[in-house]
Design an enzyme around this catalytic site. Structure first.
Site, mmCIF file in Angstrom:
data_model
loop_
_atom_site.group_PDB
_atom_site.id
_atom_site.type_symbol
_atom_site.label_atom_id
_atom_site.label_comp_id
_atom_site.label_asym_id
_atom_site.label_seq_id
_atom_site.Cartn_x
_atom_site.Cartn_y
_atom_site.Cartn_z
ATOM 1 N N LEU A 10 0.960 -1.341 -0.049
ATOM 2 C CA LEU A 10 0.060 0.081 -0.148
ATOM 3 C C LEU A 10 0.920 1.012 -0.100
ATOM 4 O O LEU A 10 1.574 1.491 1.059
ATOM 5 C CB LEU A 10 -0.944 0.086 1.178
ATOM 6 C CG LEU A 10 -1.754 -1.327 1.402
ATOM 7 C CD1 LEU A 10 -2.715 -1.049 2.562
ATOM 8 C CD2 LEU A 10 -2.495 -1.658 0.108
ATOM 9 N N GLY A 13 -0.642 6.722 -0.413
ATOM 10 C CA GLY A 13 -0.825 7.852 0.469
ATOM 11 C C GLY A 13 0.026 8.996 -0.122
ATOM 12 O O GLY A 13 0.776 8.935 -0.911
ATOM 13 N N ARG A 17 3.495 14.500 5.537
ATOM 14 C CA ARG A 17 4.367 14.798 6.587
ATOM 15 C C ARG A 17 5.768 14.587 6.204
ATOM 16 O O ARG A 17 6.570 15.488 6.998
ATOM 17 C CB ARG A 17 4.221 13.866 7.798
ATOM 18 C CG ARG A 17 2.601 14.072 8.206
ATOM 19 C CD ARG A 17 2.617 13.226 9.513
ATOM 20 N NE ARG A 17 3.423 13.556 10.691
ATOM 21 C CZ ARG A 17 3.809 12.447 11.666
ATOM 22 N NH1 ARG A 17 3.009 11.410 11.438
ATOM 23 N NH2 ARG A 17 4.846 12.681 12.505
ATOM 24 N N GLN A 77 -5.402 3.387 -6.632
ATOM 25 C CA GLN A 77 -6.523 3.854 -5.792
ATOM 26 C C GLN A 77 -6.743 5.071 -6.014
ATOM 27 O O GLN A 77 -6.287 6.315 -6.022
ATOM 28 C CB GLN A 77 -6.144 3.525 -4.299
ATOM 29 C CG GLN A 77 -7.034 3.980 -3.182
ATOM 30 C CD GLN A 77 -6.696 3.999 -2.105
ATOM 31 O OE1 GLN A 77 -5.470 4.069 -1.605
ATOM 32 N NE2 GLN A 77 -7.706 3.630 -1.062
ATOM 33 N N GLY A 107 3.631 0.606 2.424
ATOM 34 C CA GLY A 107 4.610 0.880 1.750
ATOM 35 C C GLY A 107 5.914 1.942 2.400
ATOM 36 O O GLY A 107 6.779 2.740 1.854
ATOM 37 N N GLU A 157 -9.329 0.019 16.214
ATOM 38 C CA GLU A 157 -8.510 1.281 16.038
ATOM 39 C C GLU A 157 -8.568 2.131 17.259
ATOM 40 O O GLU A 157 -9.469 2.274 18.064
ATOM 41 C CB GLU A 157 -9.166 2.014 14.935
ATOM 42 C CG GLU A 157 -9.368 1.319 13.518
ATOM 43 C CD GLU A 157 -7.632 1.168 13.212
ATOM 44 O OE1 GLU A 157 -6.744 2.114 13.215
ATOM 45 O OE2 GLU A 157 -7.365 -0.234 12.771
ATOM 46 N N LYS A 336 39.211 8.658 -8.576
ATOM 47 C CA LYS A 336 38.053 8.863 -9.458
ATOM 48 C C LYS A 336 38.495 8.058 -10.676
ATOM 49 O O LYS A 336 39.261 8.204 -11.374
ATOM 50 C CB LYS A 336 37.608 10.187 -9.776
ATOM 51 C CG LYS A 336 36.410 10.476 -10.258
ATOM 52 C CD LYS A 336 36.068 10.361 -11.699
ATOM 53 C CE LYS A 336 36.764 11.270 -12.451
ATOM 54 N NZ LYS A 336 36.536 11.305 -14.052
ATOM 55 N N SER A 390 57.087 14.913 -6.440
ATOM 56 C CA SER A 390 56.042 15.739 -5.841
ATOM 57 C C SER A 390 55.466 16.776 -6.630
ATOM 58 O O SER A 390 56.404 17.424 -7.269
ATOM 59 C CB SER A 390 56.616 15.999 -4.283
ATOM 60 O OG SER A 390 56.672 15.006 -3.799
#
Length: 449
Positions: A10, A13, A17, A77, A107, A157, A336, A390
Site C-alpha cells: 500500500l 498515500g 508529513r 487507488q 509501503g 482502531e 576517481k 611531488s
C-alpha cells in the site's frame, strides 16, 4: 504445482508529513529506496509477485521499478478511502483462483524482515488471517489487538477504542496475511462506520471470525513495524538499519573503532580481518577485501579495495575505483575512475582521475592528473615501478612507461618513455643582496610618506 503467494504493498498515500515532492516510499535508507527494501524482503520470503498500490499522480515516480524487479505490477487507488479500499484496488484485476495467501504491507515499512514474513506464511497454514503485532508501553494511536489464547478476536482502531481497550498494550503492526479464497467477498463486507469514515482493513478480522474463519497473530519486535512518515522517522529508520549492519559486520569479524560514526550502504561487502576507523561513509557498490584497513574520515563509493591495502585517513574514492592488493592510498588523496595495480603508493595530497597505474609505482605528494580539458575526459597511464615526483601535473592524454621518473615540480604533457627521466623547470635565478636593497627601499618609501 502449488498455489502462489502474492503481496499487496500500500503506497498510495500522499505522504504530506515528509514535506517532499518525492513520494514517501521512494526516500532512501542506506542508499536504497524504502519500497525496494520492502520488495527485497518480500522476494527473500519467496513471494511469487507483488502489486504496488499507488495514486495516479505518482505513477512516473515509480516507473523505474519495472526495470529492477520483474515480479511487480501496479494498481491505482482512485480515492483515499482507507486501507480496505486500497487492498480492494490492488486485487481488483487479479485472478485469485491460483493464489493461496495475500500479504498486505504498508509501503513505508523498510525494516520488516524476510524472516518475519516467512513466519507469517507458516502461521497462516492453519488460519485464514494472521496479523503482525507488537508490545508497546505507550500504544497511543496504534490499533489494539484483542486476543484469546493464540487466537485474534478483533482489531480496534485507537480512535474507536473504549477506555478498557485503550489500556491494551498489544498493538497492530499493520501487516496482515490473508487466505485468498474469500478475500474479495469479505472486502465487500467492509463498511466505513467509524470515526475516520474509512474502509479499514483491520475490520476483516471480525468479518472472518464471524463467518467461521480462524484469525491468529504473530508477535515481532516493534522496530520491524516502524512506518516512515516524516524526515525524523526516516532518520530514525536509517539509524536502526545502520546499527543492524554494524552489528552484522562486527559479528562477522570486522573491527569498527567507533560504530556510531560509520555508515554503510545496503550493498556493502566486507571480507575478513578488516579494520575501519571513525567517521567513515561508505556509499553504494563497495567491496572491501580481506585485511584492508580504512583509516578515519574517508568517503568511499563504487570501489573495490583489494586485500592488505590501506586507505586514508581523509581519502575519497569514487566513480569506479579499483585499488590493488598491498596498495596505499593516504591522507587527502582523491581517486576517481582509476585502477591501481598491486603495491601502488599514493601517500598524500593528490588527485588521480581517469587513470591506470601499474605495479609498484609511487606517486609523490601533490601530484595531479589533469584529466579534463573543459569538454572531454582523458586517460593517464603509468607503467610498472614508475616514480612520480611531488607537485607534478600529468596532462592527459599521456602515457608514462615502466621504470620512468618524473622530477618533482614538473608539468608533463608528452609521453614519457620507459627508464627515462622527465623534467620541466624554469632556470633558477639568484639576485644577490636583494633582501637588503628591498628593505632599504621600503624604509625610504615610508619616510617619504
Amino acid at each position: 504445482m502449488g498455489k502462489k503467494n502474492i503481496a499487496i504493498i500500500l503506497a498510495a498515500g500522499k505522504g504530506s508529513r515528509m514535506n517532499s515532492d518525492i513520494p514517501k516510499p521512494l526516500h532512501k535508507i542506506a542508499g536504497k529506496t524504502i519500497i525496494e527494501h520492502i520488495l527485497t524482503n518480500i522476494d527473500d520470503a519467496n513471494y511469487d509477485e507483488s502489486v504496488i498500490v499507488i495514486n495516479k499522480e505518482s505513477e512516473d515516480y515509480f516507473s523505474f521499478l519495472k526495470n529492477v524487479n520483474n515480479k511487480i505490477a501496479f494498481a491505482f487507488q482512485d480515492q483515499q478511502l482507507g486501507t480496505g479500499d486500497a487492498v480492494k484496488s490492488g486485487i481488483k484485476n487479479l485472478d485469485l483462483s491460483n493464489v493461496e495467501n495475500v500479504l498486505v504491507v504498508f509501503g513505508d515499512t523498510p525494516l520488516l524482515s524476510s524472516t518475519t514474513l516467512e513466519k507469517l506464511t507458516v502461521s497462516n497454514r492453519d488460519n485464514n488471517i494472521t496479523v503482525l503485532g507488537f508490545e508497546a508501553p505507550d500504544p497511543g494511536r496504534y490499533g489494539r489487538l484483542l486476543t484469546s489464547g493464540n487466537k485474534l478476536l478483533k482489531i480496534v482502531e485507537a480512535l474507536d477504542a473504549n477506555d478498557e481497550e485503550k489500556k491494551i498494550t498489544f498493538c497492530n503492526g499493520g501487516i496482515m496475511i490473508i487466505k485468498a479464497d474469500r478475500l474479495k467477498e469479505n472486502l465487500d463486507l467492509l463498511n466505513n462506520n467509524n470515526v475516520k469514515k474509512e474502509y479499514i482493513l483491520s475490520d476483516l478480522v471480525e468479518i472472518n471470525n464471524n463467518s467461521g474463519g480462524s484469525s491468529a497473530y504473530l508477535k515481532c519486535n516493534y522496530e520491524e513495524t516502524i512506518g516512515v512518515d516524516s524526515k525524523k522517522g526516516l532518520s530514525r529508520a536509517e539509524k536502526i538499519f545502520q546499527n543492524r549492519m554494524r552489528d552484522y559486520f562486527m559479528e562477522n569479524g570486522t573491527t569498527i573503532l567507533d560504530p556510531e560514526t560509520v555508515f554503510f550502504s545496503y550493498d556493502t561487502k566486507i571480507g575478513k580481518g578488516v579494520e575501519i576507523g571513525s567517521n567513515i561513509v561508505i556509499g553504494e557498490n563497495v567491496i572491501i577485501e580481506d585485511n584492508v584497513k580504512i583509516e578515519s574520515f574517508c568517503s568511499i563509493e563504487q570501489s573495490v579495495i583489494q586485500e592488505n591495502s590501506i586507505i586514508g585517513p581523509f581519502a575519497r574514492l569514487r566513480n569506479n575505483v579499483e585499488v590493488g592488493k598491498d596498495s596505499r592510498v593516504g591522507n587527502f588523496v582523491e581517486l576517481k575512475n582509476t585502477k591501481l595495480e598491486k603495491e601502488v603508493k599514493i601517500s598524500h595530497l593528490s588527485y588521480i582521475g581517469d587513470a591506470e597505474i601499474d605495479v609498484s609505482t609511487n606517486i609523490g605528494a601533490g601530484t595531479i592528473t589533469c584529466n579534463f580539458d573543459g569538454v572531454d575526459k582523458h586517460k593517464t597511464k603509468i607503467g610498472k615501478r614508475a616514480f612520480i615526483g611531488s607537485n607534478s601535473s600529468l596532462i592527459a592524454p599521456i602515457t608514462i612507461g615502466d621504470d620512468a621518473n618524473v622530477a618533482a615540480g614538473s608539468s608533463i604533457s608528452k609521453n614519457v618513455e620507459s627508464n627515462s627521466l622527465a623534467i620541466t623547470r624554469a632556470p633558477i635565478k639568484f639576485f644577490s643582496n636583494w633582501s637588503k636593497k628591498n628593505k632599504k627601499n621600503n624604509e625610504e618609501k615610508k619616510c617619504a610618506e
